[in-house]
Design an enzyme around this catalytic site. Structure first.
Site, PDB file in Angstrom:
ATOM      1  N   GLY A  59       0.784  -1.221   0.000  1.00 16.13           N
ATOM      2  CA  GLY A  59       0.000   0.000   0.000  1.00 16.13           C
ATOM      3  C   GLY A  59       0.815   1.270   0.000  1.00 16.13           C
ATOM      4  N   SER A  60       0.349   2.244   0.760  1.00 15.98           N
ATOM      5  CA  SER A  60       0.782   3.622   0.634  1.00 15.98           C
ATOM      6  C   SER A  60       2.198   3.877   1.143  1.00 15.98           C
ATOM      7  CB  SER A  60      -0.183   4.529   1.397  1.00 15.98           C
ATOM      8  OG  SER A  60       0.260   5.860   1.379  1.00 15.98           O
ATOM      9  N   CYS A  61       2.880   4.816   0.454  1.00 15.93           N
ATOM     10  CA  CYS A  61       4.185   5.310   0.908  1.00 15.93           C
ATOM     11  C   CYS A  61       4.074   6.039   2.242  1.00 15.93           C
ATOM     12  CB  CYS A  61       4.764   6.272  -0.121  1.00 15.93           C
ATOM     13  SG  CYS A  61       4.917   5.616  -1.791  1.00 15.93           S
TER      14      CYS A  61
END
Length: 559
Positions: A59-61
């Site tokens: 998923g997200s950074c």
């Protein structure tokens, strides 16, 4: 059975294990340490003080910011045990130790040792071993490869350009060692992800770096922020939140970043070209840049993006290396007849589930004609379920034919897509809000909604579209904005759905609908709202009637 110490330290705690990777951003509440991703097996569990065992994250950074906030709040996991390479929470743990004296140990174990850790009840981490249920498995220190540095690199590392660049280069070199890089690469532009006030840590980090004299040295754009920067004071946003959100954005502007405030920097005139090495963060932007533009960037964690922009240098690893851009799993799509635009985010979401740790090649779509917006939606949804920085789509993305087809093959059927539709449609049909713009809408998407928005929206159903300032100005100039507003839609710049809070998120809205696979996944945890998902046309029709379809579209049903 051995492992490697990535961030050294001692810890003890109960094991919390899961085979599914977790996105810390959108998946973990930084104020409680509780997993909030309703699609994840650990939902409702607290990570605080646990030894968290999972193959890797996904998923997200922005997960690095959540990790740092957990550490600063004293509710981080006691330690992390991974099997595969992991950069995002590792970077957050590294920053917690280097800048704020709150280190969290990280180890990576070989397959057999990892399996023992997965099955264990408790674990203890010492300087030289991971002990699970009384069985000690030795840990080797992280191997440090000889890193070739330029004279300018060494000057920054020695502090010749000040303490901010020294810290930046120290962390870049540490991440290079973690990634097995032996050299750094020049990058031409950056994109900062951590300018959302998703947690206190983001503000504390940015203002600390700005006060130390941090400044970018390459052209650098900025992600969406947490408020409409020029209008939040008139929108009912509490000053206690609005001022802090503006301070966070302003800290990065002070360091030289452009106040673009968009999660879709590939829509700007500065979008990179094929083969260009860039230093971007924000998962959808990274995946689109690699996949559709054939630019080159690793999915850099938050904070490392600033350090790369401050130095113009990144570890030469991952998909900066052409050979590492090859697909390792082929997903052959048994394409349903009569599909609509909802196919593309659903395919991205499903591709991430089937290739959570590797780059996939999608075949079977050669006869389709996806738009740039379709590919945008696919890339964004892929980023919610996979840790990979890109995918290939045969016949449509520029590098798809440049590598041999992988022997590892999975067939994707209509039934698989119907399952994804069901996963993303857990909410009731009565809809209070239609949410467009995750990622930020393009001008062509705004025009498409305007074409469909004939008549009036339902009285109890809000319609909100989030866009970048550039798209907003063009939509206003050509009259598209006026047509959308005549339908009752609101357009908000600077902010994106992943950062919208009340009152811009209508407080009375309990159920929403979106055409974004990314937001359909994250919205329940981030907003507390129930969600339905559908095509652009279905979303507009739902805005008109106030009710979403209760069954899958015809193209997903059995004949």
């Amino acid at each position: 059975m051995t492992g490697q110490s990535i961030i050294a330290g001692c810890a003890i705690g109960t094991v919390l294990a899961c085979e599914d990777g977790l996105s810390f951003w959108g998946g973990v509440d930084p104020l409680t340490g509780i997993v909030i991703d309703v699609h994840h097996p650990l939902c409702g569990q607290s990570l605080a003080g646990k030894v968290l065992v999972m193959p890797t994250t996904r998923g997200s950074c922005s997960g690095s910011g959540v990790m740092l906030d957990l550490a600063l709040n004293g509710i981080a996991p006691a330690a992390f045990v991974f099997r595969e390479a992991e950069d995002v929470v590792t970077l957050g743990a590294m920053i917690a130790g280097r800048m704020f004296d709150r280190p969290v140990p990280v180890v990576r174990m070989e397959a057999e040792a990892f399996a023992m850790a997965m099955a264990a009840h408790s674990a203890e981490l010492t300087e030289g071993a991971l002990i699970v249920d009384g069985v000690a498995m030795p840990l080797e220190p992280q191997a440090v490869a000889a890193l070739t540095l330029s004279a300018q690199d060494r000057a920054m590392l020695d502090g010749a350009d000040g303490p901010a660049r020294r810290i930046a280069m120290e962390v870049i070199c540490a991440m290079a060692a973690l990634q097995g890089a032996t050299a750094l690469v020049d990058v031409t532009q950056g994109h900062i992800d951590g300018c959302i006030l998703a947690n206190t840590a983001n503000l504390r980090f940015a203002e600390t770096m700005a006060e130390m004299g941090g400044r970018v040295c390459i052209p650098t754009t900025m992600n969406a922020i947490s408020v409409d920067h020029g209008n939040w004071q008139t929108q009912g946003v509490p000053p206690s939140f609005g001022l802090r959100a503006a301070r966070l954005a302003d800290a990065y502007v002070k360091m030289g970043a452009r106040p673009t405030f968009t999660c879709a920097p590939y829509l700007l005139e500065t979008a990179p070209e094929a083969g260009e090495n860039i230093g971007w963060s924000e998962s959808n932007a990274v995946i689109f840049a690699n996949t559709v533009l054939a630019a080159r960037t690793v999915k850099h964690p938050d904070y490392l993006d600033l350090f790369i922009a401050m130095t113009g240098r990144a570890p030469l690893s991952g998909v900066y290396v052409p050979a590492n851009r090859a697909a390792r799993r082929r997903l052959h799509i048994d394409l349903p007849l009569g599909h609509d635009d909802a196919l593309w985010p659903m395919l991205g979401y499903l591709a991430g589930q089937l290739a959570p740790d590797r780059i996939p090649l999608l075949t079977g779509l050669e006869a389709t004609r996806p738009s740039r917006d379709d590919l945008k939606a696919m890339c964004a949804a892929f980023g919610t379920t996979s840790a990979a920085p890109m995918l290939h789509v045969a016949g449509h993305t520029p590098e798809a034919a440049g590598f041999p087809e992988p022997a590892d093959q999975v067939t994707v059927t209509r039934a698989d897509l119907a399952r994804v539709w069901a996963e993303l449609n857990l909410g009731p049909p009565q809809i209070d809000l239609v949410a467009f713009g995750s990622p930020h809408f393009s001008l062509t998407e705004c025009r498409a909604v305007a074409e469909l928005a004939v008549g009036h929206r339902a009285a109890g159903t809000d319609v909100i579209i989030t866009v970048g300032q550039d798209v907003l100005a063009r939509a206003r100039a050509e009259g598209t904005m006026a047509r959308l507003e005549a339908f009752g839609a609101q357009l908000f710049p600077d902010i994106c759905w992943c950062s919208i809070t009340e009152p811009l998120m209508p407080p009375k809205a309990r159920n929403l609908m979106t055409n974004s696979g990314k937001y359909a996944h994250y919205a329940p945890g981030l907003s507390g709202r129930m969600v339905r998902f559908g095509s652009l046309a279905e979303c507009v029709e739902t805005a008109r009637t106030g009710r979403a379809p209760t069954s899958p579209p015809d193209w997903l049903r059995e004949a």
